[in-house]
Design a protein around this motif. Structure first.
Motif, PDB file in Angstrom:
ATOM      1  N   ALA A  86       5.620  -3.363  -1.328  1.00  0.00           N
ATOM      2  CA  ALA A  86       6.569  -2.598  -0.516  1.00  0.00           C
ATOM      3  C   ALA A  86       6.735  -1.189  -1.083  1.00  0.00           C
ATOM      4  N   TRP A  87       6.787  -1.099  -2.411  1.00  0.00           N
ATOM      5  CA  TRP A  87       6.907   0.219  -3.058  1.00  0.00           C
ATOM      6  C   TRP A  87       5.672   1.063  -2.788  1.00  0.00           C
ATOM      7  N   VAL A  88       4.495   0.471  -2.922  1.00  0.00           N
ATOM      8  CA  VAL A  88       3.250   1.195  -2.642  1.00  0.00           C
ATOM      9  C   VAL A  88       3.264   1.735  -1.220  1.00  0.00           C
ATOM     10  N   ASN A 101      -0.481  12.422   2.862  1.00  0.00           N
ATOM     11  CA  ASN A 101      -1.179  13.644   3.284  1.00  0.00           C
ATOM     12  C   ASN A 101      -1.072  14.774   2.265  1.00  0.00           C
ATOM     13  N   SER A 102      -0.560  14.449   1.065  1.00  0.00           N
ATOM     14  CA  SER A 102      -0.354  15.517   0.077  1.00  0.00           C
ATOM     15  C   SER A 102      -1.207  15.322  -1.177  1.00  0.00           C
ATOM     16  N   GLY A 103      -2.259  14.532  -1.075  1.00  0.00           N
ATOM     17  CA  GLY A 103      -3.134  14.319  -2.215  1.00  0.00           C
ATOM     18  C   GLY A 103      -2.754  13.083  -2.996  1.00  0.00           C
ATOM     19  N   PRO A 104      -3.594  12.689  -3.961  1.00  0.00           N
ATOM     20  CA  PRO A 104      -3.338  11.483  -4.757  1.00  0.00           C
ATOM     21  C   PRO A 104      -1.975  11.528  -5.450  1.00  0.00           C
ATOM     22  N   HIS A 121      -5.945 -12.094  -7.256  1.00  0.00           N
ATOM     23  CA  HIS A 121      -6.140 -11.070  -6.231  1.00  0.00           C
ATOM     24  C   HIS A 121      -5.172  -9.899  -6.416  1.00  0.00           C
ATOM     25  N   SER A 122      -4.447  -9.918  -7.516  1.00  0.00           N
ATOM     26  CA  SER A 122      -3.480  -8.856  -7.794  1.00  0.00           C
ATOM     27  C   SER A 122      -4.093  -7.705  -8.581  1.00  0.00           C
ATOM     28  N   THR A 123      -4.723  -8.016  -9.716  1.00  0.00           N
ATOM     29  CA  THR A 123      -5.233  -6.958 -10.590  1.00  0.00           C
ATOM     30  C   THR A 123      -6.238  -6.045  -9.886  1.00  0.00           C
ATOM     31  N   PRO A 124      -7.184  -6.568  -9.113  1.00  0.00           N
ATOM     32  CA  PRO A 124      -8.088  -5.659  -8.385  1.00  0.00           C
ATOM     33  C   PRO A 124      -7.344  -4.730  -7.425  1.00  0.00           C
ATOM     34  N   ARG A 182      -7.170  -0.700  -7.831  1.00  0.00           N
ATOM     35  CA  ARG A 182      -7.687   0.061  -6.689  1.00  0.00           C
ATOM     36  C   ARG A 182      -6.699   1.130  -6.252  1.00  0.00           C
ATOM     37  N   VAL A 183      -5.430   0.732  -6.152  1.00  0.00           N
ATOM     38  CA  VAL A 183      -4.407   1.678  -5.718  1.00  0.00           C
ATOM     39  C   VAL A 183      -4.164   2.755  -6.769  1.00  0.00           C
ATOM     40  N   LEU A 184      -3.925   2.323  -8.011  1.00  0.00           N
ATOM     41  CA  LEU A 184      -3.513   3.262  -9.046  1.00  0.00           C
ATOM     42  C   LEU A 184      -4.651   4.174  -9.493  1.00  0.00           C
ATOM     43  N   ALA A 185      -5.806   3.611  -9.780  1.00  0.00           N
ATOM     44  CA  ALA A 185      -6.909   4.405 -10.331  1.00  0.00           C
ATOM     45  C   ALA A 185      -7.744   5.067  -9.251  1.00  0.00           C
ATOM     46  N   ASP A 186      -8.065   4.329  -8.196  1.00  0.00           N
ATOM     47  CA  ASP A 186      -8.981   4.858  -7.191  1.00  0.00           C
ATOM     48  C   ASP A 186      -8.267   5.671  -6.113  1.00  0.00           C
ATOM     49  N   MET A 187      -7.197   5.120  -5.562  1.00  0.00           N
ATOM     50  CA  MET A 187      -6.513   5.810  -4.471  1.00  0.00           C
ATOM     51  C   MET A 187      -5.587   6.912  -4.987  1.00  0.00           C
TER      52      MET A 187
END
Length: 210
Positions: free
Chosen positions: A107-109, A118-121, A149-152, A156-161
């Motif tokens: 929910a926080w994500v 729309n303002s960058g990472p 299925h949590s750690t991936p 993904r969100v923190l490092a990649d997105m």
């Protein structure tokens, strides 16, 4: 200097993830005694379930059709994003629940994505430590290999997105010694606990200087 810390455990008084996060925070504070820590605990104060839908739908409504609920959701989204923008370092403690990511964290994500999409990472280059713990064993060769299925998702969100400068601290078998059927793993669990505490200490020291 400002550290943003988030906890998501639903059992704060006996949280394995918070224990490791405390170690990381202590190392950061030792290096920055005058620094501030902004805290948010989603386990005890979760984001309202309707906040993200209301914030998202508000984009498609004219100003005069926004309800108090829409406006509250938008204000909360802005508040959450502002906490990240103000952070020089980030510490997140997110345990595995039911083989997936905590609904509180998801929910926080979603709220952060709504505000910063729309303002960058959202965390570009920000030193970030993610502490995650798992009650069972999910490593290679275990019966539940691949069930985490949590750690991936988190990485993904923190490092990649969001492009955070991410360090991961993990601990498994946290329920050994609590569940009788896992007693046979007690010695291994104790070893993993020690290693996780050492990893948290190293991560905290690195977080303080990055």
């Amino acid at each position: 200097m400002n550290l943003f810390r988030m906890d998501t455990s639903i059992m704060p008084s006996m949280s394995a993830s918070s224990e490791l996060a405390d170690i990381v925070e202590a190392e950061w504070k030792a290096a920055h005694p005058d620094g501030s820590v902004t805290r948010r605990h989603l386990g005890t104060h979760p984001i309202p379930a309707d906040a993200w839908p209301l914030a998202t739908l508000s984009r498609f409504l004219p100003e005069d059709q926004l309800t108090p609920g829409h406006r509250d959701a938008l204000a909360l989204a802005d508040e959450l994003a502002a906490e990240l923008r103000a952070a020089d370092a980030v510490l997140l403690a997110v345990p595995l629940y039911n083989y997936g990511v905590s609904q509180h964290f998801k929910a926080w994500v979603d709220m952060i994505v709504h505000t910063t999409g729309n303002s960058g990472p959202a965390l570009k280059g920000v030193p970030t430590v993610l502490v995650t713990v798992r009650g069972g064993g999910y490593g290679p060769g275990t019966p539940r290999e691949g069930w985490d299925h949590s750690t991936p998702f988190l990485t993904r969100v923190l490092a990649d997105m969001w492009q955070a400068d991410l360090t991961l601290v993990e601990r498994e078998l946290t329920l050994a010694g609590i569940k009788p059927e896992m007693e046979q793993f007690r010695e291994l669990a104790d070893d993993l606990h020690t290693r996780a505490r050492e990893a948290a200490q190293q991560a905290g020291r690195a977080l303080a200087i990055r």
